[in-house]
Design a protein around this motif. Structure first.
Motif, PDB file in Angstrom:
ATOM      1  N   UNK A  29      -7.435  -3.979   6.005  1.00  0.00           N
ATOM      2  CA  UNK A  29      -7.693  -4.189   4.587  1.00  0.00           C
ATOM      3  C   UNK A  29      -6.500  -4.917   3.979  1.00  0.00           C
ATOM      4  N   UNK A  30      -6.755  -6.082   3.392  1.00  0.00           N
ATOM      5  CA  UNK A  30      -5.725  -6.845   2.697  1.00  0.00           C
ATOM      6  C   UNK A  30      -6.064  -6.816   1.210  1.00  0.00           C
ATOM      7  N   UNK A  31      -5.434  -5.893   0.488  1.00  0.00           N
ATOM      8  CA  UNK A  31      -5.709  -5.730  -0.940  1.00  0.00           C
ATOM      9  C   UNK A  31      -4.382  -5.722  -1.685  1.00  0.00           C
ATOM     10  N   UNK A  32      -4.403  -6.277  -2.876  1.00  0.00           N
ATOM     11  CA  UNK A  32      -3.156  -6.308  -3.640  1.00  0.00           C
ATOM     12  C   UNK A  32      -2.736  -4.902  -4.071  1.00  0.00           C
ATOM     13  N   UNK A  58      -2.729  -3.534   4.067  1.00  0.00           N
ATOM     14  CA  UNK A  58      -1.613  -4.358   3.596  1.00  0.00           C
ATOM     15  C   UNK A  58      -1.720  -4.513   2.088  1.00  0.00           C
ATOM     16  N   UNK A  59      -0.664  -4.102   1.372  1.00  0.00           N
ATOM     17  CA  UNK A  59      -0.669  -4.116  -0.089  1.00  0.00           C
ATOM     18  C   UNK A  59       0.611  -4.777  -0.601  1.00  0.00           C
ATOM     19  N   UNK A  60       0.690  -4.898  -1.917  1.00  0.00           N
ATOM     20  CA  UNK A  60       1.935  -5.316  -2.562  1.00  0.00           C
ATOM     21  C   UNK A  60       2.361  -4.250  -3.550  1.00  0.00           C
ATOM     22  N   UNK A  61       3.640  -4.187  -3.842  1.00  0.00           N
ATOM     23  CA  UNK A  61       4.146  -3.233  -4.832  1.00  0.00           C
ATOM     24  C   UNK A  61       4.857  -3.936  -5.988  1.00  0.00           C
ATOM     25  N   UNK A  62       4.845  -5.255  -5.992  1.00  0.00           N
ATOM     26  CA  UNK A  62       5.648  -5.986  -6.982  1.00  0.00           C
ATOM     27  C   UNK A  62       5.162  -5.802  -8.406  1.00  0.00           C
ATOM     28  N   UNK A  63       3.868  -5.674  -8.621  1.00  0.00           N
ATOM     29  CA  UNK A  63       3.341  -5.615  -9.985  1.00  0.00           C
ATOM     30  C   UNK A  63       3.168  -4.183 -10.482  1.00  0.00           C
ATOM     31  N   UNK A  64       3.556  -3.222  -9.681  1.00  0.00           N
ATOM     32  CA  UNK A  64       3.565  -1.836 -10.128  1.00  0.00           C
ATOM     33  C   UNK A  64       2.220  -1.139 -10.142  1.00  0.00           C
ATOM     34  N   UNK A  65       1.158  -1.779  -9.650  1.00  0.00           N
ATOM     35  CA  UNK A  65      -0.171  -1.163  -9.702  1.00  0.00           C
ATOM     36  C   UNK A  65      -0.491  -0.355  -8.452  1.00  0.00           C
ATOM     37  N   UNK A  66       0.331  -0.462  -7.415  1.00  0.00           N
ATOM     38  CA  UNK A  66       0.154   0.346  -6.208  1.00  0.00           C
ATOM     39  C   UNK A  66       1.067   1.560  -6.292  1.00  0.00           C
ATOM     40  N   UNK A  67       0.491   2.736  -6.154  1.00  0.00           N
ATOM     41  CA  UNK A  67       1.264   3.962  -6.323  1.00  0.00           C
ATOM     42  C   UNK A  67       1.709   4.540  -4.983  1.00  0.00           C
ATOM     43  N   UNK A  68       2.840   5.243  -5.007  1.00  0.00           N
ATOM     44  CA  UNK A  68       3.296   5.951  -3.815  1.00  0.00           C
ATOM     45  C   UNK A  68       2.289   7.009  -3.389  1.00  0.00           C
ATOM     46  N   UNK A  69       1.601   7.609  -4.374  1.00  0.00           N
ATOM     47  CA  UNK A  69       0.581   8.611  -4.044  1.00  0.00           C
ATOM     48  C   UNK A  69      -0.531   7.996  -3.212  1.00  0.00           C
ATOM     49  N   UNK A  70      -0.930   6.771  -3.547  1.00  0.00           N
ATOM     50  CA  UNK A  70      -1.978   6.093  -2.779  1.00  0.00           C
ATOM     51  C   UNK A  70      -1.494   5.777  -1.367  1.00  0.00           C
ATOM     52  N   UNK A  71      -0.274   5.295  -1.251  1.00  0.00           N
ATOM     53  CA  UNK A  71       0.267   4.951   0.066  1.00  0.00           C
ATOM     54  C   UNK A  71       0.428   6.196   0.936  1.00  0.00           C
ATOM     55  N   UNK A 113      -8.357  -1.750  -3.996  1.00  0.00           N
ATOM     56  CA  UNK A 113      -8.624  -0.393  -3.538  1.00  0.00           C
ATOM     57  C   UNK A 113      -8.287   0.576  -4.675  1.00  0.00           C
ATOM     58  N   UNK A 114      -9.113   0.497  -5.709  1.00  0.00           N
ATOM     59  CA  UNK A 114      -8.943   1.285  -6.924  1.00  0.00           C
ATOM     60  C   UNK A 114     -10.325   1.757  -7.366  1.00  0.00           C
ATOM     61  N   UNK A 115     -10.395   2.371  -8.532  1.00  0.00           N
ATOM     62  CA  UNK A 115     -11.700   2.747  -9.063  1.00  0.00           C
ATOM     63  C   UNK A 115     -12.539   1.529  -9.404  1.00  0.00           C
ATOM     64  N   UNK A 116     -11.931   0.335  -9.351  1.00  0.00           N
ATOM     65  CA  UNK A 116     -12.687  -0.896  -9.552  1.00  0.00           C
ATOM     66  C   UNK A 116     -13.845  -1.066  -8.583  1.00  0.00           C
ATOM     67  N   UNK A 117     -13.776  -0.384  -7.442  1.00  0.00           N
ATOM     68  CA  UNK A 117     -14.877  -0.444  -6.479  1.00  0.00           C
ATOM     69  C   UNK A 117     -16.178   0.077  -7.072  1.00  0.00           C
ATOM     70  N   UNK A 118     -16.077   0.928  -8.090  1.00  0.00           N
ATOM     71  CA  UNK A 118     -17.285   1.468  -8.719  1.00  0.00           C
ATOM     72  C   UNK A 118     -17.285   1.331 -10.238  1.00  0.00           C
ATOM     73  N   UNK A 119     -16.135   1.036 -10.834  1.00  0.00           N
ATOM     74  CA  UNK A 119     -16.029   1.109 -12.289  1.00  0.00           C
ATOM     75  C   UNK A 119     -15.728  -0.218 -12.972  1.00  0.00           C
TER      76      UNK A 119
END
Length: 281
Positions: A29-32, A58-71, A113-119
């Motif tokens: 999975x390659x998601x921001x 594979x994610x990025x953390x630069x924009x602050x939208x990826x949380x440590x809890x998710x990782x 890989x957020x609630x955007x998958x359904x919301x």
């Protein structure tokens, strides 16, 4: 090669991602961005893919939208995780890849890989075919290059709680509802009282009739479930107890429905089955 389109906020997009992982023994999975509520939506399938072979994210953390809890939740589910922060450019893809043998599925669209998958209002193209068919082969080669990019690194952060915090706007409304009436009755003919013992960013603490009788203390309803239910209700304008339980995998769904029914703009349209509607005033 089969080509189809799927969209959200309906069920199609999430169902396709779950199906991809469920049928794969090698997933990439390659998601921001990744959030705990998004990982929650696919956790079972991702763990299954990891058990059968391997799962990578594979994610990025630069924009602050990826949380440590998710990782942490991804890592606890058996996935290998890498972080790519390119520096001079932005890592921003939403590509889900999975294969078993030579059969490969690719989902390329707009949802992280957020609630955007359904919301969120999202769209994606689904490709199914052999691993040597050109578009699929090109996508997989591109994803492997990103995974091996020298600017990417393994996620080695410390383990944190596998959750997130209640979103500030939702938290404020829950505080207001609790102050107005700390007792919330489940919806339906056999309504049961639930006392809101505490509302905190890390969860909603509830004491039921049973826990009160047993003196076992209040139980927590996790933030990711509250955030996810609220996200979907606002996006779709309606949400049933059955959808909450089966599709969103939210436990204590009857209580969550009852709590959401106390929030501004939410109305109970049915109690058998339980259905909520939402309209922004």
């Amino acid at each position: 090669m089969e080509v189809s389109a799927v969209t959200a906020p309906g069920r199609e997009l999430l169902a396709s991602v779950r199906g991809l992982l469920d049928s794969s023994d090698d997933s990439l999975l390659c998601v921001a961005f990744a959030q705990a509520r998004g990982v929650h939506l696919i956790a079972r399938e991702l763990e299954s893919s990891a058990r059968r072979g391997r799962a990578r994210v594979l994610v990025t953390t630069t924009l602050g939208a990826t949380s440590d809890a998710a990782l942490t939740a991804l890592r606890d589910g058996g996935a290998s995780i890498r972080v790519l922060n390119p520096g001079g450019s932005t890592y921003h893809p939403k590509v889900y890849l999975g294969r078993r043998g030579r059969l490969t599925t690719a989902i390329v669209g707009s949802a992280n890989l957020t609630s955007g998958l359904v919301a969120n209002v999202e769209a994606a193209t689904v490709l199914r075919g052999r691993d040597d068919e050109q578009p699929i082969a090109d996508l997989w080669s591109w994803a492997e290059q990103l995974w091996a990019d020298p600017r990417s690194s393994d996620f080695t952060g410390p383990a944190v709680e596998r959750d997130e915090e209640i979103e500030p706007e939702l938290l404020a409304m829950l505080h207001a509802a609790s102050r107005q009436t700390p007792v919330v009755y489940t919806l339906g003919p056999s309504a049961q009282p639930n006392r809101l013992a505490e509302v905190t960013p890390s969860g909603l603490w509830v004491e039921t009739k049973r826990t009160a009788e047993r003196r076992s203390g209040a139980q927590v309803v996790s933030p990711r479930m509250l955030n996810l239910a609220w996200d979907v209700l606002r996006a779709r304008g309606r949400l049933t107890n059955r959808e909450m339980l089966d599709e969103l995998r939210i436990h204590r769904s009857s209580f969550v429905c009852a709590v959401l029914a106390k929030l501004p703009g939410v109305r109970v349209t049915s109690t058998r089955p339980i259905e909520l509607s939402y309209s922004r005033s």
